[in-house]
Write an enzyme that holds these catalytic residues in place. Sequence first.
Site, PDB file in Angstrom:
ATOM      1  N   LYS A 224      -3.405   8.570   2.922  1.00 26.51           N
ATOM      2  CA  LYS A 224      -4.358   8.321   3.664  1.00 26.51           C
ATOM      3  C   LYS A 224      -4.294   8.697   5.031  1.00 26.51           C
ATOM      4  O   LYS A 224      -5.184   9.377   5.778  1.00 26.51           O
ATOM      5  CB  LYS A 224      -4.923   6.941   3.833  1.00 26.51           C
ATOM      6  CG  LYS A 224      -5.391   6.231   2.221  1.00 26.51           C
ATOM      7  CD  LYS A 224      -6.479   6.989   1.959  1.00 26.51           C
ATOM      8  CE  LYS A 224      -7.301   6.225   0.785  1.00 26.51           C
ATOM      9  NZ  LYS A 224      -8.142   6.850  -0.053  1.00 26.51           N
TER      10      LYS A 224
ATOM     11  N   TYR B 120       0.930  -1.035  -0.083  1.00 21.39           N
ATOM     12  CA  TYR B 120       0.084  -0.012   0.076  1.00 21.39           C
ATOM     13  C   TYR B 120       0.796   0.948   0.081  1.00 21.39           C
ATOM     14  O   TYR B 120       0.540   2.322  -0.692  1.00 21.39           O
ATOM     15  CB  TYR B 120      -0.802  -0.127   1.068  1.00 21.39           C
ATOM     16  CG  TYR B 120      -2.127   1.119   0.990  1.00 21.39           C
ATOM     17  CD1 TYR B 120      -3.092   0.720   0.078  1.00 21.39           C
ATOM     18  CD2 TYR B 120      -2.235   2.053   1.803  1.00 21.39           C
ATOM     19  CE1 TYR B 120      -4.034   1.662  -0.373  1.00 21.39           C
ATOM     20  CE2 TYR B 120      -3.402   2.867   1.745  1.00 21.39           C
ATOM     21  CZ  TYR B 120      -4.184   2.588   0.700  1.00 21.39           C
ATOM     22  OH  TYR B 120      -5.356   3.470   0.305  1.00 21.39           O
TER      23      TYR B 120
HETATM   24  P1  NAD Z   1     -12.703   3.110  -7.947  1.00 24.09           P
HETATM   25  O1  NAD Z   1     -11.595   3.159  -9.084  1.00 24.09           O
HETATM   26  O2  NAD Z   1     -14.177   2.760  -8.504  1.00 24.09           O
HETATM   27  O3  NAD Z   1     -12.918   4.593  -7.643  1.00 24.09           O
HETATM   28  C1  NAD Z   1     -11.657   5.528  -7.506  1.00 24.09           C
HETATM   29  C2  NAD Z   1     -12.071   6.697  -8.253  1.00 24.09           C
HETATM   30  O4  NAD Z   1     -11.128   7.718  -8.386  1.00 24.09           O
HETATM   31  C3  NAD Z   1     -12.317   6.525  -9.755  1.00 24.09           C
HETATM   32  O5  NAD Z   1     -13.682   6.910  -9.984  1.00 24.09           O
HETATM   33  C4  NAD Z   1     -11.487   7.567 -10.572  1.00 24.09           C
HETATM   34  O6  NAD Z   1     -11.838   7.958 -11.648  1.00 24.09           O
HETATM   35  C5  NAD Z   1     -11.225   8.546  -9.378  1.00 24.09           C
HETATM   36  N1  NAD Z   1     -10.102   9.420  -9.792  1.00 24.09           N
HETATM   37  C6  NAD Z   1      -8.900   9.020  -9.526  1.00 24.09           C
HETATM   38  N2  NAD Z   1      -7.741  10.043  -9.894  1.00 24.09           N
HETATM   39  C7  NAD Z   1      -8.918  11.132 -10.030  1.00 24.09           C
HETATM   40  C8  NAD Z   1      -8.639  12.489 -10.387  1.00 24.09           C
HETATM   41  N3  NAD Z   1      -7.254  13.068 -10.523  1.00 24.09           N
HETATM   42  N4  NAD Z   1      -9.723  13.319 -10.587  1.00 24.09           N
HETATM   43  C9  NAD Z   1     -10.965  12.843 -10.494  1.00 24.09           C
HETATM   44  N5  NAD Z   1     -11.103  11.636 -10.018  1.00 24.09           N
HETATM   45  C10 NAD Z   1     -10.013  10.788  -9.893  1.00 24.09           C
HETATM   46  O7  NAD Z   1     -12.090   2.522  -6.624  1.00 24.09           O
HETATM   47  P2  NAD Z   1     -12.678   2.628  -5.276  1.00 24.09           P
HETATM   48  O8  NAD Z   1     -12.129   1.460  -4.452  1.00 24.09           O
HETATM   49  O9  NAD Z   1     -14.188   2.714  -5.109  1.00 24.09           O
HETATM   50  O10 NAD Z   1     -12.143   3.717  -4.745  1.00 24.09           O
HETATM   51  C11 NAD Z   1     -12.757   4.828  -3.875  1.00 24.09           C
HETATM   52  C12 NAD Z   1     -12.143   5.403  -2.784  1.00 24.09           C
HETATM   53  O11 NAD Z   1     -12.117   4.125  -1.620  1.00 24.09           O
HETATM   54  C13 NAD Z   1     -10.614   5.723  -2.784  1.00 24.09           C
HETATM   55  O12 NAD Z   1     -10.152   6.863  -1.946  1.00 24.09           O
HETATM   56  C14 NAD Z   1      -9.934   4.562  -2.256  1.00 24.09           C
HETATM   57  O13 NAD Z   1      -8.722   4.863  -1.783  1.00 24.09           O
HETATM   58  C15 NAD Z   1     -11.081   4.214  -1.153  1.00 24.09           C
HETATM   59  N6  NAD Z   1     -10.941   2.771  -0.546  1.00 24.09           N
HETATM   60  C16 NAD Z   1     -10.986   1.582  -1.420  1.00 24.09           C
HETATM   61  C17 NAD Z   1     -10.877   0.421  -0.774  1.00 24.09           C
HETATM   62  C18 NAD Z   1     -11.033  -0.858  -1.780  1.00 24.09           C
HETATM   63  O14 NAD Z   1     -10.625  -1.839  -1.370  1.00 24.09           O
HETATM   64  N7  NAD Z   1     -11.546  -0.900  -2.838  1.00 24.09           N
HETATM   65  C19 NAD Z   1     -10.959   0.377   0.600  1.00 24.09           C
HETATM   66  C20 NAD Z   1     -10.790   1.425   1.250  1.00 24.09           C
HETATM   67  C21 NAD Z   1     -10.619   2.693   0.701  1.00 24.09           C
HETATM   68  O1  0WE Z   2      -6.969   3.079  -2.053  1.00 26.93           O
HETATM   69  C1  0WE Z   2      -6.939   1.739  -2.236  1.00 26.93           C
HETATM   70  C2  0WE Z   2      -6.594   1.845  -3.824  1.00 26.93           C
HETATM   71  C3  0WE Z   2      -5.608   2.774  -4.003  1.00 26.93           C
HETATM   72  C4  0WE Z   2      -5.075   2.958  -5.562  1.00 26.93           C
HETATM   73  C5  0WE Z   2      -5.195   1.797  -6.510  1.00 26.93           C
HETATM   74  C6  0WE Z   2      -4.294   1.858  -7.434  1.00 26.93           C
HETATM   75  C7  0WE Z   2      -4.473   1.024  -8.681  1.00 26.93           C
HETATM   76  C8  0WE Z   2      -4.199   1.468 -10.002  1.00 26.93           C
HETATM   77  C9  0WE Z   2      -4.305   4.064  -5.866  1.00 26.93           C
HETATM   78  N1  0WE Z   2      -3.664   4.083  -7.247  1.00 26.93           N
HETATM   79  C10 0WE Z   2      -3.787   3.370  -8.091  1.00 26.93           C
HETATM   80  N2  0WE Z   2      -3.198   3.577  -9.154  1.00 26.93           N
HETATM   81  C11 0WE Z   2      -3.127   2.487 -10.189  1.00 26.93           C
HETATM   82  O2  0WE Z   2      -2.623   2.937 -11.083  1.00 26.93           O
HETATM   83  N3  0WE Z   2      -7.471   0.654  -1.910  1.00 26.93           N
HETATM   84  C12 0WE Z   2      -7.616   0.824  -0.533  1.00 26.93           C
HETATM   85  C13 0WE Z   2      -7.469  -0.587  -2.260  1.00 26.93           C
HETATM   86  C14 0WE Z   2      -6.181  -1.394  -2.244  1.00 26.93           C
HETATM   87  O3  0WE Z   2      -4.967  -0.758  -3.063  1.00 26.93           O
HETATM   88  C15 0WE Z   2      -4.129  -1.639  -2.467  1.00 26.93           C
HETATM   89  C16 0WE Z   2      -4.435  -2.470  -1.616  1.00 26.93           C
HETATM   90  C17 0WE Z   2      -5.774  -2.094  -1.272  1.00 26.93           C
HETATM   91  C18 0WE Z   2      -6.654  -2.830  -0.157  1.00 26.93           C
HETATM   92  C19 0WE Z   2      -2.666  -1.719  -2.696  1.00 26.93           C
HETATM   93  C20 0WE Z   2      -1.664  -2.283  -2.248  1.00 26.93           C
HETATM   94  C21 0WE Z   2      -2.102  -3.265  -1.225  1.00 26.93           C
HETATM   95  C22 0WE Z   2      -3.447  -3.375  -0.756  1.00 26.93           C
END
Ligand code: NAD
Ligand code: 0WE
Length: 268
Positions: free
Chosen positions: A163, A156
């Site tokens: 974060k 991560y």
């Molecule tokens: P997702 O890919 O569906 O959503 C991420 C969004 O960020 C996308 O819609 C993308 O277009 C947008 N984005 C990225 N760069 C951008 C920019 N420069 N301008 C405007 N929009 C931008 O993935 P998700 O998992 O739904 O992620 C949403 C949030 O949840 C993130 O903050 C992520 O860190 C957080 N999160 C995800 C998880 C997980 O496991 N999926 C867990 C905890 C927190």
């Molecule tokens: O916040 C996130 C996703 C963050 C994320 C993911 C990507 C993949 C594609 C940010 N930047 C990028 N850039 C890319 O090019 N999560 C909480 C989901 C997530 O991401 C991980 C996790 C988990 C959970 C990455 C490593 C280890 C665990």
Amino acid sequence: MGFLTGKKALVLGIANQKSIAFGIAQAMKNQGADLILTYQNERLKKRIDQCAEALKVDRVFPCEVTEEAQLDRLFQYIHTTWDSFDILIHSIGFAPADELKGDFLESSTREGFQIAQDISTYSLIALCQKAKPYLNHNGSVITLTYLGAERIIPHYNVMGLAKASLEAGVRYLAGSLGAEGIRVNAISAGPIRTLAASGIKHFRKMLQYSEQFSPLGRNVSTEEVGNVAAFLGSDLASGITGQTLYVDAGFNISSLPLYNFKTSNEES
Ligand code: NAD
Ligand code: 0WE
């Protein structure tokens, strides 16, 4: 009548129907909220149109959060369509892919750090600054965070630092906006297979670990995160600000994998 009837919510961060922001939009819609959705760029336009159709939402607007002019245009649009609004959802995070593989010390770069902080963290501050004139009293700002802010999660890496500063930002923003009656909170979600998780190596293994360690013995869904966001956006949460709420099946309080210590009379 849902508990968000009469509330107007701006939702940033839908990429497709698996997005956490989609689960949030759905839950808010179910509780009676009126929505505007934003999308990052034209590449995602078709997807957002499908999401808007599924949600029966007729307003979508582009917003790349690193572009100051696009933020200004967004709030101009909000002002002309709604005058003012109640809920801002920030569900955006990004770091360059190369930062999210391998060892933290070896993979981190100055540029990657700056990009992660700018998109994942500073964007919330910029949005709050620009939204403030249009946010109603009893308004609610909600962002998404992850346990990697406080604990080492393999790979991560620089996102963990982004974060951590996002969560600190939530507290400072809660301080700044409290006088206007606006609350600011974060939801720390457990791992969910979304677009942002799709490229991550060993993601499946992480889902398995969180299933095994969490008190509930399972992972969480975007619907479950959405329901908590709907609560936080509503007047039911009028006394909550500056907090990080966990929607992770309890994983964050665990130590040993409960799953491995089941005795036969506990087995169902
Ligand atoms: P997702 O890919 O569906 O959503 C991420 C969004 O960020 C996308 O819609 C993308 O277009 C947008 N984005 C990225 N760069 C951008 C920019 N420069 N301008 C405007 N929009 C931008 O993935 P998700 O998992 O739904 O992620 C949403 C949030 O949840 C993130 O903050 C992520 O860190 C957080 N999160 C995800 C998880 C997980 O496991 N999926 C867990 C905890 C927190
Ligand atoms: O916040 C996130 C996703 C963050 C994320 C993911 C990507 C993949 C594609 C940010 N930047 C990028 N850039 C890319 O090019 N999560 C909480 C989901 C997530 O991401 C991980 C996790 C988990 C959970 C990455 C490593 C280890 C665990």
